[in-house]
Design a protein around this motif. Structure first.
Motif, short mmCIF file in Angstrom:
data_model
loop_
_atom_site.label_atom_id
_atom_site.label_comp_id
_atom_site.label_asym_id
_atom_site.label_seq_id
_atom_site.Cartn_x
_atom_site.Cartn_y
_atom_site.Cartn_z
N HIS A 1 0.84 -1.20 0.00
CA HIS A 1 0.00 0.00 0.00
C HIS A 1 0.88 1.25 0.00
CE1 HIS A 1 -3.87 1.96 0.53
NE2 HIS A 1 -3.35 2.71 1.48
N PHE A 2 1.95 1.21 0.75
CA PHE A 2 2.89 2.34 0.79
C PHE A 2 3.51 2.56 -0.59
CE2 PHE A 2 7.54 3.24 1.88
CZ PHE A 2 7.40 4.61 1.79
N ARG A 3 4.03 1.50 -1.19
CA ARG A 3 4.74 1.65 -2.46
C ARG A 3 3.81 1.98 -3.62
NH1 ARG A 3 8.69 -3.58 -1.46
NH2 ARG A 3 9.85 -2.63 0.28
N ALA A 4 2.53 1.63 -3.48
CA ALA A 4 1.57 1.97 -4.54
C ALA A 4 1.42 3.47 -4.71
CB ALA A 4 0.22 1.33 -4.25
N GLY A 5 1.86 4.24 -3.71
CA GLY A 5 1.76 5.69 -3.79
C GLY A 5 3.01 6.37 -4.30
N TRP A 6 4.07 5.61 -4.60
CA TRP A 6 5.29 6.24 -5.07
C TRP A 6 5.06 6.91 -6.43
CZ3 TRP A 6 9.91 2.43 -3.83
CH2 TRP A 6 9.96 2.21 -2.46
N LYS A 7 5.45 8.16 -6.51
CA LYS A 7 5.30 8.99 -7.71
C LYS A 7 3.84 9.11 -8.16
CE LYS A 7 9.99 8.29 -9.46
NZ LYS A 7 10.84 7.99 -10.64
N GLN A 8 2.93 9.09 -7.19
CA GLN A 8 1.50 9.19 -7.50
C GLN A 8 0.87 10.44 -6.91
OE1 GLN A 8 -0.32 7.24 -9.63
NE2 GLN A 8 1.74 6.49 -10.13
N TRP A 9 1.69 11.44 -6.52
CA TRP A 9 1.10 12.71 -6.11
C TRP A 9 0.26 13.25 -7.28
CZ3 TRP A 9 3.72 16.74 -2.58
CH2 TRP A 9 4.27 16.12 -1.47
N GLY A 10 -0.97 13.68 -6.95
CA GLY A 10 -1.83 14.29 -7.96
C GLY A 10 -2.41 13.31 -8.95
N ARG A 11 -2.12 12.01 -8.79
CA ARG A 11 -2.61 11.00 -9.73
C ARG A 11 -3.47 9.99 -8.96
NH1 ARG A 11 2.58 12.49 -11.51
NH2 ARG A 11 2.56 13.31 -13.66
N ALA A 12 -2.99 8.74 -8.84
CA ALA A 12 -3.80 7.71 -8.19
C ALA A 12 -4.09 8.04 -6.73
CB ALA A 12 -3.10 6.35 -8.29
N MET A 13 -3.15 8.71 -6.05
CA MET A 13 -3.40 9.13 -4.68
C MET A 13 -4.60 10.05 -4.62
SD MET A 13 0.56 9.74 -3.51
CE MET A 13 0.28 10.22 -1.81
N GLN A 14 -4.73 10.89 -5.66
CA GLN A 14 -5.85 11.82 -5.73
C GLN A 14 -7.15 11.10 -6.04
OE1 GLN A 14 -4.36 15.03 -5.22
NE2 GLN A 14 -6.43 15.34 -4.45
N ASP A 15 -7.07 10.10 -6.92
CA ASP A 15 -8.27 9.34 -7.27
C ASP A 15 -8.84 8.61 -6.05
OD1 ASP A 15 -7.89 10.17 -9.87
OD2 ASP A 15 -6.94 8.30 -10.51
N ASP A 16 -7.95 8.14 -5.17
CA ASP A 16 -8.42 7.44 -3.97
C ASP A 16 -9.35 8.33 -3.15
OD1 ASP A 16 -6.87 5.29 -4.71
OD2 ASP A 16 -5.26 5.70 -3.27
N LEU A 17 -9.07 9.62 -3.10
CA LEU A 17 -9.89 10.55 -2.31
C LEU A 17 -11.27 10.72 -2.95
CD1 LEU A 17 -7.17 13.28 -1.64
CD2 LEU A 17 -7.72 11.28 -0.23
N ALA A 18 -11.30 10.91 -4.26
CA ALA A 18 -12.58 11.05 -4.95
C ALA A 18 -13.41 9.77 -4.84
CB ALA A 18 -12.36 11.43 -6.41
N ASP A 19 -12.74 8.63 -4.86
CA ASP A 19 -13.45 7.36 -4.76
C ASP A 19 -14.07 7.17 -3.38
OD1 ASP A 19 -12.72 6.90 -7.36
OD2 ASP A 19 -11.08 5.53 -6.87
N ALA A 20 -13.48 7.78 -2.35
CA ALA A 20 -14.09 7.72 -1.02
C ALA A 20 -15.44 8.43 -1.02
CB ALA A 20 -13.16 8.35 0.02
N VAL A 21 -15.54 9.54 -1.72
CA VAL A 21 -16.81 10.27 -1.81
C VAL A 21 -17.85 9.41 -2.51
CG1 VAL A 21 -17.95 12.33 -2.69
CG2 VAL A 21 -15.62 12.49 -1.79
#
Length: 703
Positions: free
Chosen positions: A507-527
């Motif tokens: 889970h930690f490594r899935a966020g590497w170089k994902q600022w503004g990308r998949a990390m961001q999508d995770d937040l919208a998917d929570a909504v």
């Protein structure tokens, strides 16, 4: 028991007279359990708790028992708003003593050295968090308040305590590292040594006598550039960890009293971001406990280290499926005996192997149901031993209780006080833990804080993004910002997006170089997840956060403008490329800037175009929603340049944000007035943009 109650009534009358408002005697009964469901009605506008309730300093900061279990010390708020250090006798009818209290300084961390002496350092909470002139120092004092001695210098004069003739003080670069067991007069301090650019590169351990000021180095033969230490119970260095050019070097001293270069043996050398194991603790028998990633998700488990094979043992001692092991082995301070283990999954739990401690834990849990009840003991397992119970829940900031005697009939069971007086648990919000699937199928942990009282329909919501971002953001506990927002009627969604730690290496490594990308999508998917369950109104959602959370707020408005009606970002990273700049304004050391950030965020040269694509300043044309921005004038983690660049770009685009800079503050806002002022601004901002169901402007008043 009557005599005990009478004695403590005397103490509490004295406390009221001296202004120690956080400590007080409750009836010698457990508080009533929090209701199973929400209260029958919501709060009226007039009954809304003030922002100060959530953001003022607590009434009790920390409490600790002395090594012999005869005394308790606590940092408590005084009438002048400063934190003092008070000591309470558990076996005599004498009033408690205020052993350290100053008009210009707050007591911060303290530790018992032995049953007669304590050490503490200080912080000035009235100065902003960005004040570079203040260092915490270190002081010793007897439990009756006598023989105050300054052991470590500070950056400004300590006006209350003068220097005695011949008194030696260590330089301000020294910090407290360890208090050995055994009841002696020595502590272990570390001296930070810096390079030619002023960056800390080595932490040198020393033993310091708190009575005489005598210092003895523990650095003979130590490896180079060590910045992390593990000590045994006697305060002897056993594990040394150094980082150099992205590599981590771990050293072990098998013979704790051998102070030669040959006594240190390197037992690990590996990529610091892909460590196969991490040292955690050394017990009285000289056994080293480590955590290792396990299984496909790489969740950290606890193992012993096998020095014959040079690797962790194959069988784990503790595993917490779905979570990294985040806790400690519990050892008796006197004997070093293994008592149990403490873990933190969706809530903190303690598993006792000692039969008596297990029985006491069960008895305390019966008296304080539905809470986390953490026991701190001395002479653990003995009937005469004293225990301090720290008790909290999602709705209760915390209480301190004293326990002594048999589990079924304790001779001492008293509430010492509350962390925050005036917080009514039934009116606070419930915190629940969930997991949802992101758009690519990755499971994302989620903390949901739901306002008290019934709802007529889906509520407005705030996505509250944690900082770091490489940390675990949530706990099952009372958290000021989430509770404040919930008290105003908002559901608070706090996702542990990919890149967060605490949920496995994958889970930690899935966020590497994902600022503004998949990390961001995770937040919208929570909504989307919460809206599908009718928990929130998808038409009335704002996003908010600090530091990285502020960055995610900005990029949320850029990447998912259809999801968020507004955003509030404080101390926010606005230009990722600035994190790589080496200036006096930044407190990021070169090791992080040159070897960690390029892996986790992106290389400033080879990934320059990618970083620009996720820069809020560069993407300001897409940043169109209403925005509240706040910065600290002296922030060294996210310097003010981030805020000024973003504001100027928004102004050039014809969109002036609501903007505030807090003078003297840094990345963490120390002043109560700063925290309260921002909370009130945030309240008005959210009310304006979220309270109207039809999507139009809402009232600029309290919701």
């Amino acid at each position: 028991m009557a005599a005990e109650i009478g004695r403590w009534l005397v103490m509490c009358a004295w406390l009221g007279a001296t202004g120690l408002g956080g400590i007080g005697l409750a009836a010698a009964e457990a508080p009533r359990a929090a209701p199973a469901g929400p209260p029958p009605a919501t709060l009226s506008h007039a009954a809304l708790p003030a922002a100060e309730l959530f953001f003022r300093n607590p009434d009790i900061q920390t409490a600790r028992l002395s090594p012999g279990g005869r005394w308790m010390a606590a940092t408590v708020g005084m009438g002048n708003g400063r934190f003092a250090l008070a000591v309470f006798a558990l076996e005599r009818g004498t009033p408690p003593s205020v052993v350290a209290h100053f008009p210009d300084t707050d007591i911060r961390r303290f530790e018992w050295v032995n049953d007669e002496r304590l050490v503490y350092d200080t912080v000035d909470l009235e100065r902003g968090g960005g004040d570079p002139r203040f260092a915490p120092g270190l002081f010793s004092v007897r439990r009756d308040g006598s023989e105050l001695r300054q052991l470590v210098e500070m950056r400004r004069d300590f006006v209350t305590a003068g220097r005695r003739p011949g008194e030696r003080r260590l330089s301000l670069s020294h910090v407290l590292l360890k208090v050995p067991s055994g009841g002696g007069d020595e502590v272990v301090v570390g001296e930070w040594q810096v390079d030619g650019w002023g960056e800390p590169v080595t932490l040198v351990p020393k033993r310091l006598n708190v009575v005489t000021g005598h210092v003895r180095s523990l650095a003979l033969g130590m490896p180079a550039r060590v910045t992390e230490w593990l000590f045994d119970a006697q305060g002897r260095p056993r594990v040394a960890t150094a980082r150099l050019e992205g590599r981590q070097h771990v050293y072990w001293r098998a013979q704790p009293d051998a102070e030669t270069a040959e006594s240190w043996v390197e037992i690990g050398r590996f990529d610091a971001l892909r460590a196969p194991w991490t040292p955690r603790q050394v017990d009285a028998e000289g056994r080293l406990y480590v955590t290792t990633p396990d299984g496909p998700s790489g969740e950290a488990v606890l193992r012993r280290f096998d020095f014959t094979t040079g690797r962790p043992e194959p069988e784990p001692l503790v595993s917490t499926p779905g979570f990294d092991f985040a806790g400690s082995v519990l050892l008796d301070a006197e004997s070093g005996r293994f008592l149990g283990v403490r873990v933190d999954t969706d809530t903190e739990q303690t598993v006792w192997l000692d039969p008596r401690m297990k029985a006491v834990q069960e008895a305390v849990d019966r008296r304080l149901p539905g809470r986390v009840n953490r026991l701190a003991c001395h002479r653990c397992g003995e009937a005469a031993g004293a225990l301090l119970v720290a008790s909290w829940s999602d709705r209760e900031p915390g209480e301190f209780w004293l326990w002594r005697g048999d589990p079924d009939a304790p001779e001492l069971w008293l509430r010492m006080g509350q962390r925050r007086k005036g917080v009514g648990a039934p009116q606070m919000a419930a915190v629940d833990f969930h997991r949802y699937a992101a758009r690519d199928g990755r499971g994302i942990p989620l903390w949901v804080t739901t306002p008290a009282g019934p709802a007529s329909g889906p509520r407005p919501a705030v996505v509250l993004v944690h900082g770091g971002p490489w940390v675990r953001g949530g706990q099952w506990a009372w958290e000021p910002m989430a509770q404040f927002l919930a008290s105003r009627g908002y559901v608070v969604l706090a996702p542990e997006f990919r890149g967060s730690t605490g949920y496995g290496a994958a889970h930690f490594r899935a966020g590497w170089k994902q600022w503004g990308r998949a990390m961001q999508d995770d937040l919208a998917d929570a909504v989307a997840w919460a809206a599908a369950r009718q928990l929130v109104d998808p038409a009335r959602v704002c996003i908010a956060g600090a530091s990285y959370g502020g960055y995610a707020t900005l990029m949320g408005l850029v990447r998912h403008p259809e999801v968020y009606r507004c955003g509030a970002a404080w101390v926010a990273v606005a230009e990722p490329a600035l994190l790589f700049k080496s200036t006096w304004e930044s407190d990021l050391v070169d090791e992080v800037r040159l070897y960690t950030l390029p892996v986790l965020l992106g290389d400033p040269v080879t990934d320059a175009a990618s970083l620009s694509a996720v820069s809020p300043v560069a993407q300001v044309a897409q940043l169109k929603a209403p925005l509240l921005l706040a910065y600290g004038e002296r922030d060294r983690r996210v310097p003010l340049e981030h805020g000024t660049r973003l504001r100027e770009a928004l102004q050039a685009a014809g969109r002036e944000p609501e903007y505030v800079v807090y003078a003297g503050e840094g990345h963490a806002w120390r002043r109560t007035e700063t925290r309260v002022d921002f909370a009130q601004r945030l309240e008005r901002f959210l009310a304006l943009h979220l309270r109207a169901p039809d999507g139009g402007p809402g009232p600029a008043t309290r919701p």
